[in-house]
Design an enzyme around this catalytic site. Structure first.
Site, PDB file in Angstrom:
ATOM      1  N   SER A 274      48.888  -5.367  40.447  1.00  0.00           N
ATOM      2  CA  SER A 274      47.545  -4.837  40.674  1.00  0.00           C
ATOM      3  C   SER A 274      46.576  -5.307  39.595  1.00  0.00           C
ATOM      4  O   SER A 274      46.351  -4.628  38.596  1.00  0.00           O
ATOM      5  CB  SER A 274      47.587  -3.310  40.741  1.00  0.00           C
ATOM      6  OG  SER A 274      46.366  -2.801  41.190  1.00  0.00           O
TER       7      SER A 274
ATOM      8  N   GLY B 105      43.460  -5.626  37.592  1.00  0.00           N
ATOM      9  CA  GLY B 105      42.414  -4.630  37.402  1.00  0.00           C
ATOM     10  C   GLY B 105      42.961  -3.268  37.025  1.00  0.00           C
ATOM     11  O   GLY B 105      42.230  -2.409  36.552  1.00  0.00           O
ATOM     12  N   ASN B 106      44.281  -3.073  37.227  1.00  0.00           N
ATOM     13  CA  ASN B 106      44.957  -1.835  36.867  1.00  0.00           C
ATOM     14  C   ASN B 106      45.720  -2.107  35.572  1.00  0.00           C
ATOM     15  O   ASN B 106      46.744  -2.791  35.561  1.00  0.00           O
ATOM     16  CB  ASN B 106      45.905  -1.418  37.997  1.00  0.00           C
ATOM     17  CG  ASN B 106      46.642  -0.126  37.719  1.00  0.00           C
ATOM     18  OD1 ASN B 106      46.928   0.205  36.575  1.00  0.00           O
ATOM     19  ND2 ASN B 106      46.970   0.593  38.770  1.00  0.00           N
TER      20      ASN B 106
ATOM     21  N   ARG C 207      49.267  -4.238  49.185  1.00  0.00           N
ATOM     22  CA  ARG C 207      48.767  -2.996  49.755  1.00  0.00           C
ATOM     23  C   ARG C 207      48.148  -3.227  51.142  1.00  0.00           C
ATOM     24  O   ARG C 207      48.108  -2.312  51.960  1.00  0.00           O
ATOM     25  CB  ARG C 207      47.766  -2.343  48.818  1.00  0.00           C
ATOM     26  CG  ARG C 207      48.353  -2.066  47.418  1.00  0.00           C
ATOM     27  CD  ARG C 207      47.982  -0.713  46.880  1.00  0.00           C
ATOM     28  NE  ARG C 207      48.490   0.371  47.713  1.00  0.00           N
ATOM     29  CZ  ARG C 207      48.263   1.659  47.449  1.00  0.00           C
ATOM     30  NH1 ARG C 207      47.525   1.996  46.391  1.00  0.00           N
ATOM     31  NH2 ARG C 207      48.744   2.604  48.226  1.00  0.00           N
TER      32      ARG C 207
ATOM     33  N   GLU D 114      39.371   1.439  50.026  1.00  0.00           N
ATOM     34  CA  GLU D 114      40.478   1.929  49.203  1.00  0.00           C
ATOM     35  C   GLU D 114      40.772   3.406  49.443  1.00  0.00           C
ATOM     36  O   GLU D 114      41.496   4.039  48.675  1.00  0.00           O
ATOM     37  CB  GLU D 114      40.160   1.677  47.727  1.00  0.00           C
ATOM     38  CG  GLU D 114      40.008   0.214  47.375  1.00  0.00           C
ATOM     39  CD  GLU D 114      41.329  -0.539  47.290  1.00  0.00           C
ATOM     40  OE1 GLU D 114      42.262  -0.045  46.636  1.00  0.00           O
ATOM     41  OE2 GLU D 114      41.425  -1.628  47.899  1.00  0.00           O
TER      42      GLU D 114
ATOM     43  N   HIS E 148      39.554   2.391  40.466  1.00  0.00           N
ATOM     44  CA  HIS E 148      39.119   3.343  41.487  1.00  0.00           C
ATOM     45  C   HIS E 148      38.296   4.437  40.825  1.00  0.00           C
ATOM     46  O   HIS E 148      38.486   4.752  39.645  1.00  0.00           O
ATOM     47  CB  HIS E 148      40.319   4.002  42.197  1.00  0.00           C
ATOM     48  CG  HIS E 148      41.102   3.087  43.072  1.00  0.00           C
ATOM     49  ND1 HIS E 148      42.481   3.078  43.096  1.00  0.00           N
ATOM     50  CD2 HIS E 148      40.711   2.157  43.972  1.00  0.00           C
ATOM     51  CE1 HIS E 148      42.900   2.176  43.972  1.00  0.00           C
ATOM     52  NE2 HIS E 148      41.850   1.608  44.509  1.00  0.00           N
TER      53      HIS E 148
ATOM     54  N   ASP F 169      38.697   7.518  41.173  1.00  0.00           N
ATOM     55  CA  ASP F 169      39.515   8.653  40.741  1.00  0.00           C
ATOM     56  C   ASP F 169      40.197   8.425  39.397  1.00  0.00           C
ATOM     57  O   ASP F 169      40.948   9.288  38.929  1.00  0.00           O
ATOM     58  CB  ASP F 169      40.521   9.061  41.826  1.00  0.00           C
ATOM     59  CG  ASP F 169      41.645   8.057  42.065  1.00  0.00           C
ATOM     60  OD1 ASP F 169      41.678   7.013  41.396  1.00  0.00           O
ATOM     61  OD2 ASP F 169      42.492   8.318  42.953  1.00  0.00           O
TER      62      ASP F 169
ATOM     63  N   CYS G  68      46.456   9.976  42.232  1.00  0.00           N
ATOM     64  CA  CYS G  68      46.886   8.831  43.044  1.00  0.00           C
ATOM     65  C   CYS G  68      47.956   9.229  44.047  1.00  0.00           C
ATOM     66  O   CYS G  68      48.033   8.670  45.142  1.00  0.00           O
ATOM     67  CB  CYS G  68      47.440   7.721  42.147  1.00  0.00           C
ATOM     68  SG  CYS G  68      46.196   6.803  41.218  1.00  0.00           S
TER      69      CYS G  68
END
Length: 449
Positions: free
Chosen positions: A23, A25-26, A139, A175, A251, A253, A372
């Site tokens: 992922s 960016g994560n 994903r 997303e 994200h 969240d 998540c």
């Protein structure tokens, strides 16, 4: 107003839980690449949190994992032969693709779909739109099975409406609920739905991040609002700050969370915070409860510490509007500025007055915290009764799923194990049994090796 409660449906961690750094960016996902994972421990950590929240009186559901490695995706990419040969060829020629097709990322059900309660929609049904998750290959292959699992969990067409995922192109990058929250006084009231996006796809001049991708577009949010039949006056759109996406906030969240009449967010979360506040207050007009904007200043908690601790990737739970519990991962306790802030927060006169900490290290190491892992669904009593009861957490299901995990999951997994045909057999055997435990019907379509 109909009496309603908010339910949380957590993703059950799958047997192929591993760290492949998929992922971009994560930050947590990238930092833990190539570490051994522990699927059995991961699943049990998730089940412990689910059971604890059910014991506190909250409605808690379970969403099943997907088939992984996903052989149909590998075949579409040109790997042929028996299933065992497909795995062997992919491992030899394209190990990164095999890793992607083996990801257990569907456990993060905040990305499964966007959900609008019946009190908000044009036809008085709960609407589900599976997220296309087009920005990441591993994903993007989820939404078809996700839709099938949601349909098996919420099957009564009198109460539940299921949509297809949006077109799988960047212009409609969706997303799911990780970029969506809802505000209300009581859950059964007509609420305000807040959609947060990273970029405007059809406007090349609009702000966007420079380092990491903006995975969710304004156009996707607008399309979901139309599909769900939401009232324009009760929908708010807000853009995530591009700089904070580039800091690892992939994200919304990860930097904000909302519940009932409270919006808890970091100072750097939104491109235009004042506009977000004005728009919410305009939509809130007519409510008798006060609305709380709880903004965490950068000088108190840095964005870096937010990402490290997942302070905002938390759950806000409540039985009434002014009595909220915040559920956080153990990493918050290990980040001094975050833990000091949380203690001050619950000692204040605000609506958040309790903190509960859970060990989710296996999920956290792959970049997913409490928020998540869960998909929120507001249910009236009649809708609650229409949910597949075999997917609702209780003592019997908790015990049965723990036994199932003990029987079918490996203690330790490394990337090289993904090419082992025995892992595929183990996973399929486990899912065969799970469909019977949770009465899921034919949500999986695979053949034995």
């Amino acid at each position: 107003m109909n009496k309603a409660n908010e339910a949380n449906f957590d993703g059950l961690v799958g047997p192929t839980h591993n760290y492949s750094g998929l992922s971009f960016g994560n930050v947590a996902s990238l930092n833990n690449v190539d570490r051994p994972s522990h699927p059995k421990e991961a699943a049990k950590q998730g089940l412990t949190k689910m059971k604890a929240l059910a014991d506190l009186g909250f409605i808690q559901g379970v969403l099943a994992p997907h088939e992984r490695p996903h052989i149909p995706s590998l075949r579409r990419l040109g790997f042929s032969g028996s299933d065992a040969q497909v795995l062997q060829k992919a491992a030899k020629k394209a190990p990164n693709i095999l890793a992607a097709a083996s990801s257990a990322s569907c456990m993060w059900t905040a990305n499964a779909a966007t959900v609008s309660p019946s009190s908000d929609t044009h036809d008085g049904r709960i609407h589900f739109t599976p997220a296309n998750l087009v920005n990441k290959f591993h994903r993007s292959i989820e939404h078809e099975t996700t839709g099938s699992i949601l349909a098996a969990t919420f099957s009564n067409p009198k109460h539940f409406a299921h949509h297809q995922a949006l077109p799988s192109v960047d212009h409609f990058g969706d997303e799911g609920a990780a970029n969506h929250t809802r505000f209300c006084s009581e859950y059964g009231d007509r609420g305000i739905e807040l959609f947060v996006y990273g970029m405007t796809a059809f406007d090349s001049t609009s702000p966007k991040p420079a380092r990491f991708p903006a995975r969710h577009t304004l156009e996707a949010s607008e399309a979901v609002a139309r599909l769900h039949g939401l009232s324009d006056s009760k929908v708010v759109y807000a853009q995530q700050k591009p700089d904070v996406i580039d800091a690892g906030v992939f994200h919304n969240d990860v930097i904000a969370v909302g519940n009932r009449n409270a919006h808890f967010y970091h100072q750097e979360a939104f491109l235009d915070t004042e506009k977000m506040q004005r728009d919410i207050m305009a939509a809130w007009e007519g409510n008798t409860e006060p609305f709380h904007f709880i903004e965490v200043p950068s000088h108190v908690v840095s964005v870096e510490d937010c990402v490290k601790s997942y302070l905002f990737n938390s759950q806000l739970l409540s039985h009434n509007p002014n009595d909220m519990t915040i559920v956080v991962p153990g990493e918050c306790q290990n980040t001094p500025d975050v833990w000091n802030y949380l203690n001050a927060l619950i000692a204040s006169d605000g609506p958040i007055n309790e903190v509960k900490v859970y060990d989710l290290k296996q999920s956290m190491s792959n970049g997913g915290g409490p928020a998540c892992l869960r998909l929120r669904v507001v249910l009236t009593d009649e809708e609650h009764a229409a949910v597949n009861p075999h997917c609702l957490m209780n003592d019997a299901l908790h015990s049965r799923l723990n036994q199932w995990v003990d029987q079918h999951y490996r203690d330790r997994l490394v990337e090289q194990d993904l090419a082992d045909p025995r892992l595929l057999t183990e996973s399929r055997t486990a899912l065969d049994e799970l469909t019977q435990i949770m009465h899921l019907g034919s949500v999986y379509d695979f053949q034995k090796i």
